[in-house]
Design an enzyme around this catalytic site. Structure first.
Site, short mmCIF file in Angstrom:
data_model
loop_
_atom_site.label_atom_id
_atom_site.label_comp_id
_atom_site.label_asym_id
_atom_site.label_seq_id
_atom_site.Cartn_x
_atom_site.Cartn_y
_atom_site.Cartn_z
CD GLN A 43 -2.98 -0.92 2.33
OE1 GLN A 43 -2.89 -1.64 3.29
NE2 GLN A 43 -3.91 0.02 2.22
CG HIS A 44 0.34 3.46 2.32
ND1 HIS A 44 -1.01 3.74 2.42
CD2 HIS A 44 0.62 2.64 3.38
CE1 HIS A 44 -1.51 3.13 3.48
NE2 HIS A 44 -0.55 2.46 4.08
CG ASP A 63 0.02 -4.94 1.68
OD1 ASP A 63 -0.80 -4.13 2.16
OD2 ASP A 63 1.24 -4.83 1.83
#
Length: 460
Positions: free
Chosen positions: A71-72, A223
């Site tokens: 992520q991110h 995830d």
């Protein structure tokens, strides 16, 4: 027999599983490594995906595929679809100052109320602010911003058109500029981060939606959301011990935590995924084993040979800074050492207890948001450690269930791919992995000593 594939493009590697769509039975799998670092050119993810797919036998007989990803991460593309600069990953903490300034500008309560998050260095919006401040030419060149799993899905589609970028609600909810209740981007927050809001953002697909590619391509997921689909978390809180440590649960409402400890993410089914994350999990054990000159099996044996509480030795495992609590510049420390307790066994025990105590802070935070913490499901690489399994109930104070080892993020993506084929309101029911249950009396003194040591950082 219909086959589906799930991809886990994580920080460290790319894993692929191929499963039967109807039953979830594993047919074959493959993997490839990613380079180290906190900034990586996305081309490395693409190369690893090709190697992992080849290792898993290819896609010729696969009907659908979904990609779950770390992520991110900030992936910036120019108007031609070329990568502007290496992607800044979730664990790149150079945007810590940007996170602090963004939080101050709106106030933590406002951030939590509007999008369920309070900015920390992990989130995409803080990396956009860093880009605008430190690399203005690259910020100006950026025509589209997407996430790692978005970019891989786009490449799999074979499209060079930025308008074909898609994402899902779970991953979008971790950017810092997406409202997962209204299911829409928030332009003024994009502008707050990048300095402008005219960049293209991926279209957000529903949980079972898909797009065309070499095979049917599912929406994908962050995830953590994919892992929840893969492990079949049920009513348990799931604690994942990988590169990072994650505590999460499924909820019908978005978390609202102005402290920022609990992020109000969305899940991959249309609900919510309150989540607390630590930057330091399995690598705490790796580092301690290296320090003691032993392998992980010996580290576990040493830890189990020591008494609960490690005779007063406490490790505060902020080896990579920390996110829970938000201390991006912190370092790790050993407390309570004396001539009599300075033994390898006590240091090994303190490492396991310290790692688990950091996650227990997240458990408490989820409980304060309404999660029912009556059992924990423990997954991730470090969950294989006998010491972790036996010590976890003493630290968490609840029974711990450990499923058989598996690639739960990739499994969740495969289940989502099967859902894209089947349609309907719920993902297909797949039989869960066999689990082992661990119980033990809580030892409050472990948490108390850890809390006292960790408080020294917070009081600075």
């Amino acid at each position: 027999m219909t086959l589906v594939a799930g991809v886990d493009s994580s920080t460290q590697s790319c894993k692929v599983v191929v499963r039967e769509a109807e039953t979830g039975k594993l047919v074959r799998e493959g993997r490839a490594s990613h380079p180290d670092g906190t900034e990586v050119h996305p081309s490395h993810w693409w190369s690893a995906l090709q190697l992992a797919l080849a290792d898993a036998g290819g896609l010729d007989d696969v009907a659908a595929l979904s990609v779950a990803g770390q992520q991110h991460g900030m992936v910036c593309l120019d108007e031609d679809g070329d990568v502007v600069r290496e992607a800044l990953l979730w664990n790149d903490t150079r945007s810590a100052a940007a996170a602090a300034s963004l939080t101050a500008e709106l106030g933590a309560e406002q951030w939590a109320a509007r999008i369920g998050l309070v900015p920390v260095a992990s989130f995409t919006i803080t990396k956009l602010r860093w880009l605008a401040q430190h690399e203005p030419a690259n910020a100006k060149r950026t025509a589209a911003v997407c996430l790692p799993h978005d970019w891989l899905t786009w490449r799999l589609r074979g499209s060079g058109d930025l308008a074909d970028l898609v994402t899902d609600r779970s991953d979008a909810s971790g950017t810092g500029y997406f409202d997962s209740v209204a299911n829409e981007y928030v332009p003024d927050l994009v502008s707050l981060g990048l300095g402008r809001s005219d960049v293209l953002l991926p279209r957000v697909l529903g949980p079972s939606e898909s797009v065309d590619g070499p095979v049917r391509l599912g929406a994908g997921a962050g995830d953590n959301a994919a892992a929840m689909l893969g492990v079949g978390g049920g009513t348990d809180v799931v604690v994942s011990l990988g590169t990072s440590g994650v505590v999460t649960a499924t909820s019908e409402v978005r978390a609202l935590d102005a402290s920022g400890i609990v992020a109000g993410f969305a899940d991959a089914t249309g609900r919510y995924l309150p989540l607390a994350c630590t930057l330091n999990a399995a690598r705490v054990l790796d580092a301690t084993a290296r320090m003691l000159g032993v392998d992980l099996a010996r580290l576990s044996a040493l830890a189990l040979s020591a008494k609960p509480g490690a005779e007063g030795v406490v490790m505060v495992p902020y080896l990579e800074g920390e996110r829970t609590p938000n201390l991006p510049d912190a370092t790790g420390a050993l407390h309570g050492l004396t001539l009599s307790n300075s033994t390898p066994a006590n240091i090994a025990r303190a490492a396991v207890e310290g790692m688990l105590c950091g996650l227990a802070v997240g458990l408490d935070a989820l409980a304060s948001q309404g999660a029912d913490v009556t059992g924990v499901r423990l997954v991730g690489g470090a969950a294989a450690s006998p010491a972790v399994r036996e010590i976890a109930p003493m630290v968490f104070g609840v029974p711990v269930t450990v499923p058989a080892p598996g690639e739960y993020v990739a499994d969740g993506a495969a289940r989502q791919a099967a859902w894209a084929l089947a349609g309907g309101d719920l993902p297909p029911e797949w039989s869960g992995a066999e689990s082992t249950r661990f119980e033990g009396a809580a030892v409050p003194e472990i948490r108390a000593r850890y809390g006292e040591a960790a408080e020294r950082y917070l009081s600075r």
